[in-house]
Design an enzyme around this catalytic site. Sequence first.
Site, PDB file in Angstrom:
ATOM      1  N   GLU A 353     -23.531  20.385  19.078  1.00  0.00           N
ATOM      2  CA  GLU A 353     -23.293  19.987  20.475  1.00  0.00           C
ATOM      3  C   GLU A 353     -21.880  19.418  20.605  1.00  0.00           C
ATOM      4  O   GLU A 353     -21.254  19.520  21.656  1.00  0.00           O
ATOM      5  CB  GLU A 353     -24.345  18.969  20.953  1.00  0.00           C
ATOM      6  N   HIS A 384     -37.962  27.908  -1.343  1.00  0.00           N
ATOM      7  CA  HIS A 384     -39.065  28.879  -1.254  1.00  0.00           C
ATOM      8  C   HIS A 384     -39.074  29.566   0.106  1.00  0.00           C
ATOM      9  O   HIS A 384     -40.079  30.130   0.513  1.00  0.00           O
ATOM     10  CB  HIS A 384     -40.395  28.163  -1.503  1.00  0.00           C
ATOM     11  N   LYS A 509     -29.785  24.022  32.734  1.00  0.00           N
ATOM     12  CA  LYS A 509     -30.591  23.028  33.454  1.00  0.00           C
ATOM     13  C   LYS A 509     -30.656  23.385  34.939  1.00  0.00           C
ATOM     14  O   LYS A 509     -31.710  23.282  35.576  1.00  0.00           O
ATOM     15  CB  LYS A 509     -29.969  21.632  33.304  1.00  0.00           C
TER      16      LYS A 509
HETATM   17  O1  F6P Z   1     -28.858  18.093  27.404  1.00  0.00           O
HETATM   18  C1  F6P Z   1     -28.062  17.526  26.425  1.00  0.00           C
HETATM   19  C2  F6P Z   1     -28.119  16.036  26.458  1.00  0.00           C
HETATM   20  O2  F6P Z   1     -27.342  15.555  27.498  1.00  0.00           O
HETATM   21  C3  F6P Z   1     -27.673  15.427  25.142  1.00  0.00           C
HETATM   22  O3  F6P Z   1     -26.314  15.349  25.023  1.00  0.00           O
HETATM   23  C4  F6P Z   1     -28.375  14.121  25.163  1.00  0.00           C
HETATM   24  O4  F6P Z   1     -28.442  13.522  23.907  1.00  0.00           O
HETATM   25  C5  F6P Z   1     -29.733  14.539  25.699  1.00  0.00           C
HETATM   26  O5  F6P Z   1     -29.443  15.545  26.639  1.00  0.00           O
HETATM   27  C6  F6P Z   1     -30.542  13.450  26.328  1.00  0.00           C
HETATM   28  O6  F6P Z   1     -29.886  12.871  27.390  1.00  0.00           O
HETATM   29  P1  F6P Z   1     -30.358  11.487  27.989  1.00  0.00           P
HETATM   30  O7  F6P Z   1     -30.240  10.472  26.929  1.00  0.00           O
HETATM   31  O8  F6P Z   1     -29.425  11.229  29.137  1.00  0.00           O
HETATM   32  O9  F6P Z   1     -31.773  11.648  28.450  1.00  0.00           O
END
Ligand code: F6P
Length: 541
Positions: A353, A384, A509
């Site tokens: 990421e 394995h 998203k």
């Molecule tokens: O979708 C990626 C992300 O933004 C990550 O970088 C982050 O760790 C995760 O989602 C959770 O985000 P949050 O802590 O804001 O719920």
Amino acid sequence: MDKLTNSPAWQDLAEHANMLRCMHLSDIVKRDEARGQRDYLNAVSLSVNFARQRMLPETWQLLYALADQQGLAKSIEAMFTGEAINHTEGRAALHTALRAELDEGLVQDNAPVYAQVREQLARMEVMVAKIRAKQWRGFSGLPITDVVNLGVGGSDLGPNLAVSALKEGDELIRTHYLSSMDGAKTAALLSQLDPHTTLFVFASKTFSTIDTLANAKTALEWLVCGGATKALAYKQHFIGVSANAKKMTEWGIHPDNQLFFWDWVGGRYSMWSTIGLTIAIALGMDKFRAMLRGASDMDQHFRSSVWSENIPVRMALATVWNRNFLHIHGKAILPYDARLALLPAYLTQLIMESNGKSVDIEGNRIEYRTCPIVWGEVGPNAQHAFYQLLHQGTEVVTCDFIAPVHRPDIEAEPDVPTRRALAFQHQLAMANLLAQSTVLMLGNDALKKAPEEAYRYYAGNQPSNTILLKQLDPYCLGALIAMYEHQTFAEAMIWKINPFDQWGVELGKQIAVTTMNALDSGDLSGLDITTQAIIAQWSQL
Ligand code: F6P
């Protein structure tokens, strides 16, 4: 051509690689018997051996020149001193301040960093003490026995890793982790828990992640079905941990139950913040602080060591060498200790990421390769499973072999038969770690001896790092994770990318929201034809 690939240090490395590419690692090692003793570093209770890299001594010198050319020293200082190096979000990346032992006078958003961190740690400590003393009571007055962390990505992986690596089986409070939005594991876990004695930690930097909101809603419904009033469910069964106080309050987290961290802490760098609450609940605050100390000592090592003695920098330079000059696309994380089973998952987020980027800090598309594909598994299990590909596949892969040297749990009372058997198992794992990395390095010459048995051929020539921890304790785990954080950062600085944003996760998203609305309304016309087809096919099952 990119400025970087055209630069003197890069060109020197490219030329050197042309010469070195035709040398097999077994020949490199044979010709340089001192490398095993020379190419290793020992610091912060870690020992990292680079002797199995496909490199000559001069390769390192050329890589140090690349680090200098790319201004790595300046970038490191910029990070530690709170410059807004996450330029796409206009923020600092100050996870190092979460574990700093001294106040360096840093200020962010007009507030003193050190004082804020200490204040939140102190609030966290009070909550932890109350929960561990069984004084935190549920809606019916019974003490809390189980704590469930609701979070995903950085709000899940670090705490989950630390607790599973360090718990010793005599925890005062049981901790559990729910991350996935599908709710399948949620249903299974809740069926084993008692609403009277279960506390949820709603962990989310943004407090707007749908995965965690969905799990928290289910948890709230479960508490109410179990007899809690909504008011008591919110007040006695939820703690919120977030950088967004407003959203925590809107969701219903009681002001006394809110713990904070800040925008200048990246989600995947947040386990050192109040996001680590469940670590402290499971293991105790002392162990959480020991983890911070290990990370802090690694910070000092990274910030002050010259390149040749700097573990994270040399790890990063090895990645750049393998990735950009030997054209190796995969990296496997292979802990030889089952307690580190979640380390590969943690590192896939941290590394991919952070560095899965193809635009540089000036906004230009880049042509050179950046982050490799990272995956992994507990080494003895992976032997394995996918080691077949490592040894005889068509992909060259680099590996990190990781293990603790000491096992204090079995070294005490060595004459007890079970301990003796366990000591044998530890040695067995170490022998396998060494054997596998040796075979990857040297290969064999079976083909020459029996060409008709080509299937027995091991090409070897695959580089690896050997990373040994003194033992698996909070201090060493803190140091190990901070080492990978800094390695990731140093790689990004060489590649001139921003390791602290994650725009690549946003579009999916958004489309999920559109798709969810379409599923709700039944009007699929706005979706692409393949999505429509797949939805239509559901009904055939
Ligand atoms: O979708 C990626 C992300 O933004 C990550 O970088 C982050 O760790 C995760 O989602 C959770 O985000 P949050 O802590 O804001 O719920």
